[in-house]
Design a protein around this motif. Structure first.
Motif, PDB file in Angstrom:
ATOM      1  N   UNK A   1     -20.399  79.298 -46.678  1.00 59.26           N
ATOM      2  CA  UNK A   1     -21.455  80.137 -46.120  1.00 59.26           C
ATOM      3  C   UNK A   1     -21.787  79.662 -44.707  1.00 59.26           C
ATOM      4  N   UNK A   2     -21.942  80.576 -43.795  1.00 55.44           N
ATOM      5  CA  UNK A   2     -22.234  80.242 -42.401  1.00 55.44           C
ATOM      6  C   UNK A   2     -23.531  79.451 -42.277  1.00 55.44           C
ATOM      7  N   UNK A   3     -24.514  79.758 -43.110  1.00 53.71           N
ATOM      8  CA  UNK A   3     -25.824  79.144 -42.977  1.00 53.71           C
ATOM      9  C   UNK A   3     -25.990  77.857 -43.782  1.00 53.71           C
ATOM     10  N   UNK A   4     -25.632  77.884 -45.060  1.00 55.05           N
ATOM     11  CA  UNK A   4     -25.933  76.723 -45.904  1.00 55.05           C
ATOM     12  C   UNK A   4     -24.729  75.837 -46.165  1.00 55.05           C
ATOM     13  N   UNK A   5     -23.546  76.259 -45.704  1.00 54.28           N
ATOM     14  CA  UNK A   5     -22.361  75.419 -45.833  1.00 54.28           C
ATOM     15  C   UNK A   5     -21.889  75.212 -47.266  1.00 54.28           C
ATOM     16  N   UNK A   6     -22.462  75.952 -48.200  1.00 55.91           N
ATOM     17  CA  UNK A   6     -22.027  75.828 -49.583  1.00 55.91           C
ATOM     18  C   UNK A   6     -20.801  76.710 -49.789  1.00 55.91           C
ATOM     19  N   UNK A   7     -20.000  76.338 -50.784  1.00 56.65           N
ATOM     20  CA  UNK A   7     -18.831  77.142 -51.108  1.00 56.65           C
ATOM     21  C   UNK A   7     -19.297  78.534 -51.490  1.00 56.65           C
ATOM     22  N   UNK A   8     -18.651  79.510 -50.881  1.00 61.66           N
ATOM     23  CA  UNK A   8     -19.099  80.888 -51.045  1.00 61.66           C
ATOM     24  C   UNK A   8     -18.145  81.626 -51.978  1.00 61.66           C
ATOM     25  N   UNK A   9     -18.654  82.027 -53.153  1.00 65.18           N
ATOM     26  CA  UNK A   9     -17.838  82.853 -54.038  1.00 65.18           C
ATOM     27  C   UNK A   9     -17.778  84.239 -53.428  1.00 65.18           C
ATOM     28  N   UNK A  10     -16.624  84.900 -53.593  1.00 64.00           N
ATOM     29  CA  UNK A  10     -16.476  86.197 -52.937  1.00 64.00           C
ATOM     30  C   UNK A  10     -17.526  87.197 -53.427  1.00 64.00           C
ATOM     31  N   UNK A  11     -17.874  87.082 -54.720  1.00 58.63           N
ATOM     32  CA  UNK A  11     -18.865  87.997 -55.289  1.00 58.63           C
ATOM     33  C   UNK A  11     -20.251  87.778 -54.681  1.00 58.63           C
ATOM     34  N   UNK A  12     -20.479  86.557 -54.127  1.00 56.96           N
ATOM     35  CA  UNK A  12     -21.778  86.212 -53.551  1.00 56.96           C
ATOM     36  C   UNK A  12     -21.806  86.398 -52.046  1.00 56.96           C
ATOM     37  N   UNK A  13     -20.656  86.778 -51.491  1.00 57.78           N
ATOM     38  CA  UNK A  13     -20.538  86.786 -50.037  1.00 57.78           C
ATOM     39  C   UNK A  13     -20.853  88.146 -49.441  1.00 57.78           C
ATOM     40  N   UNK A  14     -21.367  88.129 -48.238  1.00 61.69           N
ATOM     41  CA  UNK A  14     -21.557  89.381 -47.522  1.00 61.69           C
ATOM     42  C   UNK A  14     -21.419  89.135 -46.030  1.00 61.69           C
ATOM     43  N   UNK A  15     -21.206  90.208 -45.303  1.00 58.81           N
ATOM     44  CA  UNK A  15     -21.086  90.096 -43.849  1.00 58.81           C
ATOM     45  C   UNK A  15     -22.453  90.282 -43.218  1.00 58.81           C
ATOM     46  N   UNK A  16     -22.860  89.296 -42.451  1.00 60.97           N
ATOM     47  CA  UNK A  16     -24.144  89.362 -41.759  1.00 60.97           C
ATOM     48  C   UNK A  16     -23.890  89.581 -40.269  1.00 60.97           C
ATOM     49  N   UNK A  17     -24.568  90.589 -39.716  1.00 60.06           N
ATOM     50  CA  UNK A  17     -24.484  90.822 -38.273  1.00 60.06           C
ATOM     51  C   UNK A  17     -25.560  89.992 -37.600  1.00 60.06           C
ATOM     52  N   UNK A  18     -25.176  89.048 -36.764  1.00 64.59           N
ATOM     53  CA  UNK A  18     -26.175  88.178 -36.125  1.00 64.59           C
ATOM     54  C   UNK A  18     -27.145  89.005 -35.288  1.00 64.59           C
ATOM     55  N   UNK A  19     -26.617  89.814 -34.399  1.00 68.94           N
ATOM     56  CA  UNK A  19     -27.458  90.832 -33.763  1.00 68.94           C
ATOM     57  C   UNK A  19     -27.303  92.079 -34.624  1.00 68.94           C
ATOM     58  N   UNK A  20     -28.381  92.518 -35.298  1.00 72.76           N
ATOM     59  CA  UNK A  20     -28.257  93.613 -36.263  1.00 72.76           C
ATOM     60  C   UNK A  20     -27.706  94.890 -35.630  1.00 72.76           C
ATOM     61  N   UNK A  21     -26.993  95.641 -36.434  1.00 68.99           N
ATOM     62  CA  UNK A  21     -26.466  96.914 -35.928  1.00 68.99           C
ATOM     63  C   UNK A  21     -27.617  97.814 -35.489  1.00 68.99           C
ATOM     64  N   UNK A  22     -28.760  97.682 -36.176  1.00 69.35           N
ATOM     65  CA  UNK A  22     -29.934  98.472 -35.804  1.00 69.35           C
ATOM     66  C   UNK A  22     -30.401  98.141 -34.389  1.00 69.35           C
ATOM     67  N   UNK A  23     -30.012  96.989 -33.894  1.00 68.95           N
ATOM     68  CA  UNK A  23     -30.367  96.595 -32.526  1.00 68.95           C
ATOM     69  C   UNK A  23     -29.127  96.574 -31.640  1.00 68.95           C
ATOM     70  N   UNK A  24     -28.225  97.448 -31.976  1.00 71.90           N
ATOM     71  CA  UNK A  24     -27.011  97.651 -31.172  1.00 71.90           C
ATOM     72  C   UNK A  24     -26.038  96.480 -31.203  1.00 71.90           C
ATOM     73  N   UNK A  25     -26.134  95.654 -32.292  1.00 69.43           N
ATOM     74  CA  UNK A  25     -25.156  94.569 -32.433  1.00 69.43           C
ATOM     75  C   UNK A  25     -23.785  95.136 -32.753  1.00 69.43           C
ATOM     76  N   UNK A  26     -22.756  94.463 -32.305  1.00 68.30           N
ATOM     77  CA  UNK A  26     -21.415  94.996 -32.510  1.00 68.30           C
ATOM     78  C   UNK A  26     -20.884  94.632 -33.896  1.00 68.30           C
TER      79      UNK A  26
END
Ligand SMILES: [Zn+2]
Length: 168
Positions: free
Chosen positions: A17-42
């Motif tokens: 995981x990008x934030x907590x560094x724990x092993x990320x199971x695929x079922x628990x994983x998601x894509x996070x937009x650092x600059x949200x798409x709602x704020x024109x993040x790419x």
């Protein structure tokens, strides 16, 4: 090379995981937009990270500044808010117990044991009851254990099996 964004990001992050560094199971994983798409993040990889779903939900559409604040607020103890099954590295355990005994109690016990000359208790059990019997100290079982641990850690006594030897 994985082609889906989530798989690609997970690969690049070594499956953590990008934030907590724990092993990320695929079922628990998601894509996070650092600059949200709602704020024109790419949608490109340089604006995206793979992280725990719970974290993604928490960050939602916060601005990048707010997200950084959330991370900084954890003071290096970051854990995604998804609870069980997820273990971030724990901080090293701090030495305890031994230091919780007052020095005056330790020296009273040492004094008493010294006064016994060669007839000191030879077994852990008798040492325990001897310390407990020091009426003026009025120690409970836990305190007696702490005293013994303290004496061990200071090298004043040595315990091997049931046997106790002294170096007072
Ligand atoms: Zn996480």
């Amino acid at each position: 090379m994985p082609t889906k964004p989530l798989e690609r990001l997970m690969f690049a992050q070594g499956g953590l995981c990008f934030f907590c560094n724990a092993t990320l199971a695929k079922a628990e994983a998601s894509v996070e937009h650092l600059v949200p798409t709602a704020r024109a993040g790419s949608n490109s990889d340089d604006n995206c990270v793979a992280c725990c779903k719970a974290m993604n939900a928490l960050l939602g559409s916060m601005s990048l500044k707010e997200k950084i604040k959330v991370v900084l607020n954890q003071k290096g103890q970051f854990k995604c808010p998804n609870g069980a099954g997820h273990s971030a590295p724990k901080p090293a355990a701090s030495p305890k117990a031994a230091s919780s005994v007052a020095d005056s109690i330790i020296s009273a016990v040492v004094e008493n044991l010294r006064s016994r000359g060669s007839s000191k208790p030879r077994k852990v059990k008798t040492l325990t009851s001897t310390i407990k019997a020091l009426a003026q100290l009025n120690l409970g079982d836990k305190d007696v254990q702490a005293v013994i641990e303290h004496l061990k850690s200071r090298g004043k006594i040595k315990v091997s099996g049931e046997q106790v030897t002294y170096k007072l």
